[in-house]
Design an enzyme around this catalytic site. Structure first.
Site, PDB file in Angstrom:
ATOM      1  N   ASP A   7       0.798  -1.289   0.132  1.00 31.73           N
ATOM      2  CA  ASP A   7      -0.172   0.006  -0.061  1.00 31.73           C
ATOM      3  C   ASP A   7       0.823   1.214  -0.105  1.00 31.73           C
ATOM      4  OD1 ASP A   7      -2.345   1.796   0.894  1.00 31.73           O
ATOM      5  OD2 ASP A   7      -3.287  -0.044   0.915  1.00 31.73           O
ATOM      6  N   HIS A  41      -3.883   6.063   3.812  1.00 32.74           N
ATOM      7  CA  HIS A  41      -4.446   4.899   3.195  1.00 32.74           C
ATOM      8  C   HIS A  41      -3.828   3.637   3.812  1.00 32.74           C
ATOM      9  CE1 HIS A  41      -5.904   1.838   0.403  1.00 32.74           C
ATOM     10  NE2 HIS A  41      -7.134   2.645   0.381  1.00 32.74           N
ATOM     11  N   SER A 221     -11.337  -1.069   0.119  1.00 33.30           N
ATOM     12  CA  SER A 221      -9.857  -1.215   0.500  1.00 33.30           C
ATOM     13  C   SER A 221      -9.830  -1.429   2.164  1.00 33.30           C
ATOM     14  CB  SER A 221      -9.356   0.471   0.481  1.00 33.30           C
ATOM     15  OG  SER A 221      -8.825   0.696  -0.538  1.00 33.30           O
TER      16      SER A 221
END
Length: 693
Positions: A7, A41, A221
């Site tokens: 990620d 994120h 996600s």
């Protein structure tokens, strides 16, 4: 377990990851380090997957897992208004590095177009290495998952799960791509309002207009790391699971949503980690199958409350060869206590008897009259089936074969009562307080009995006799038997055979009897029933009976009796030799005829029904399982069958002729009824009057 996360990096100083970031973690798209000041994120994904269980903030699904983080965002891309971008080469490197770091599951909360050959090859290597990959379905609200996710699934050889998103009510999120043609590999998890963004090591709180706010996230996600964390938990708890088995477990135990079964919206359904941790398929103890919900033991009345505090831990294996600690005591059932007074008062019975010459007959029949008025057809016979159909509750025939020999036959009556009749024993009748000399410790039905008595004449100062007896019955189980949630009628009865010999003597005002008998049970253990998984093969019981009576005056008789039993349980696959029971019962009673008026009888009895005094079953059971060596450790577990309670029954009975019929009054008191120490005293009274037509 190590979870690989490909990620945009994570904040290494966040205390939620303290001590659990793998040294193999790296920036695979540059040399910037893991912390990404431009994008959170990757940190949110890592928090959902493995945030610490430290009593504060976020707790992740696999809260003790090691995180192998691979920062794969293209340098500078996270400053774009379109968000971070990820090169296929960096993703492929991240997958390969996670495999090398020993990750058992890799989370890829990324999406987009189909990946290049490098990513496809890396996914294939992960599958060959036994690694599960969880990839997001995408957030376009489309009918199909992202091409990126579909391509990874196709390359994953059954080791890939595609993660969709639902809200708290398990309804598909509006933004989530649906399962479409990938429904067989699609699993949804919570992807709405996922908490929370961190700042300076704590949950970030924003104040505005006098109110405080948390920053939460939506997206597939954040569904994916929940599923990845679930994989890590499963493979930690059950290290024998292959990647494909872990995937299959999560997909097949999902909570169904939408259209029944697999569908193009929810795929296999919604993640249910609790269900995945329960046994699946057929379960077994050792090499024998037994469902976890099956009855393990049903005890008999002689065992009372013996299992009230029982513990019988063992290890059961499911169809995935996963070991589960199970306490078989949860499947034990004690014999039900029947309401004796109600049954005695509500039974409508008629007794018929006749005697002619050397033969006497007696019948007790059900008087409900179901078949009254129907014409008789067929031959008169007394087979068991015909007797049941005619509702013959009990029948007895006694024949004088010679001056010193008498024979008795009985239906639905045990050999003990038949022997007592042939011996001419004078026993008072009671409604509640039973005679333990006629008690085998459990209910029997369909009895057929035979007895033969030989009068031995005057010897040793008294009159002596010898009686031989035989009995066949069906032992009745004491409580409903359950097999995978359903009653099993095949377990309700058990063939029981009994053979005995008894000597009796009379000396003036005294009489006595001594008896020995052997009882063989086909499957029972003094009426108890053990699950066939233990290899139960019945039991043999020996009973020694002694009784004495004294008539100090013509109308008064005082009697006492004792039954001592020993039961040897047949050894089986899990039943060890040396399993045995000691049991006993006793009675003291007295009867005074013409007590208050001519023809009446006043009686009193104090008795203890047959009760297991000591002993139990030694069971050879699996106690532990070693996943490294795939071996089971076995040991002996003792099932004690001695009850804590002890029933003592006392009853007063008065029988007298009244108004051309017969009347009776009974008063009873039972301490620890059914040998249950915690049950209140059972006491009551009844009066009755019968008139024969």
């Amino acid at each position: 377990m190590t979870i690989g996360i490909i990620d945009s990096g994570l904040t290494t100083s966040n205390p939620e990851f303290s001590g659990r970031i793998s040294s193999a973690s790296a920036d695979v798209a540059g040399s910037r380090g893991l912390t990404n000041a431009d994008d959170l994120h990757g940190e949110m994904v890592a928090l959902v997957a493995a945030g610490a269980r430290d009593g504060t903030g976020v707790m992740g699904m696999a809260f003790n897992a090691t995180i192998a983080a691979y920062r794969a965002d293209t340098p500078g891309s996270c400053l774009s208004t379109n968000g971070c971008s990820f090169a296929d080469s960096a993703i492929a490197t991240g997958i390969n590095n996670a495999i090398a770091a020993g990750a058992k599951v890799i989370n890829i909360s990324l999406g987009g177009s189909s990946p290049n050959a490098a990513v496809i090859s890396a996914v294939g290597r992960a599958a060959s290495a036994g690694v599960v990959i969880v990839v997001s379905a995408g957030n376009d609200g489309g009918a199909q998952v992202d091409d990126f996710a579909a391509a990874l699934r196709a390359a994953g050889n059954g080791n890939v799960i595609i993660a969709g998103s639902v809200g708290t009510s398990n309804v598909i999120s509006s933004f989530a791509n649906r399962a479409g043609t990938e429904s067989a590999w699609y699993l949804a998890a919570l992807g709405e309002q996922i908490c929370c963004e961190y700042a300076n090591g704590v949950i970030k709180v924003t104040s505005s207009g006098g109110s405080n706010y948390y920053t939460v996230y939506n997206g597939t996600s954040f569904s994916a790391p929940q599923i990845a964390g679930a994989v890590a938990l499963l493979r930690q708890a059950f290290p024998n699971l292959s990647a494909a088995q872990a995937v299959q477990l999560l997909l097949t135990t999902a909570t169904d949503a939408g259209t029944s079964g697999e569908d193009t919206t929810y795929g296999k359904g919604v993640l249910n980690i609790a269900a995945a941790f329960t046994a699946q398929g057929s379960t077994s103890i050792g090499s024998s199958q037994m469902a976890m919900g099956d009855t393990s033991v049903v005890t008999s009345p002689a065992m009372g409350d013996a299992i009230s505090a029982a513990s019988l831990p063992t290890v059961m294996m499911d169809s995935y060869a996963r070991a589960f600690n199970v306490n078989l005591a949860s499947g034990m059932r004690a014999a039900q206590i029947m309401p004796r007074l109600t049954m005695a008062l509500t039974a409508r019975q008629e007794s018929l008897s006749l005697a002619q010459g050397r033969v006497s007959l007696a019948f007790t029949v059900d008087a409900n009259g179901r078949n009254q008025g129907n014409p008789w057809r067929g031959a008169l016979r007394l087979s068991r089936e015909d007797a049941d159909a005619s509702r013959v509750l009990a029948a007895r025939m006694i024949a004088q074969l010679s001056a010193r020999t008498r024979m008795g036959l009985a239906y639905s009556m045990g050999a003990d009562g038949l022997v007592a009749s042939l011996q001419g024993q004078d026993r008072p009748a009671f409604m509640i307080a039973a005679n333990p000399l006629e008690d085998a410790g459990f209910a029997r039905h369909g009895q057929t009995a035979f007895a033969l008595r030989q009068d031995l004449g005057a010897r040793w100062g008294g009159l002596w006799g010898l009686t031989l007896s035989a009995e066949r019955a069906d032992g009745q189980i004491g409580a409903p038997w359950r097999t995978t949630g359903m009653p099993d009628p095949m377990q309700r009865s058990d063939a029981v055979y009994r053979f005995g010999a008894a000597a009796d003597g009379h000396w003036g005002a005294w009489d006595a009897a001594l008896g020995l008998s052997w009882m063989a049970e086909q499957r029972g253990v003094l009426g108890a029933r053990l699950n066939p998984v233990f290899g139960a093969q019945g039991a043999d019981s020996w009973f020694a009976d002694a009784s004495v009576g004294w008539r100090p005056m013509g109308d008064l008789r005082i009697g006492a009796g004792w039954r001592q039993g020993y039961t040897a349980i047949h050894a089986g696959t899990m039943l060890q030799s040396g399993s045995h029971l000691w049991s006993n019962g006793w009675v003291v009673d007295a009867a005074l005829a013409n007590a208050l008026k001519p023809g009446d009888t006043f009686s009193i009895r104090v008795s203890q029904p047959l009760r297991v005094a000591a002993g139990g079953a030694n069971l050879w059971l699996p106690l532990a399982y070693d996943y490294d060596t795939q071996t089971t450790t076995w040991g002996t577990q003792r099932l004690n069958l001695r009850p804590h309670g002890r029933e003592i029954a006392t009853e007063l009975a008065w029988h007298l002729p009244l108004w051309g019929g017969s009347a009776n009054a009974n008063l009873f008191w039972r301490h620890n009824p059914g040998h249950y120490a915690t049950l209140p005293v059972d006491r009551g009274w009844s009066v009755g009057w019968k008139y024969g037509f």
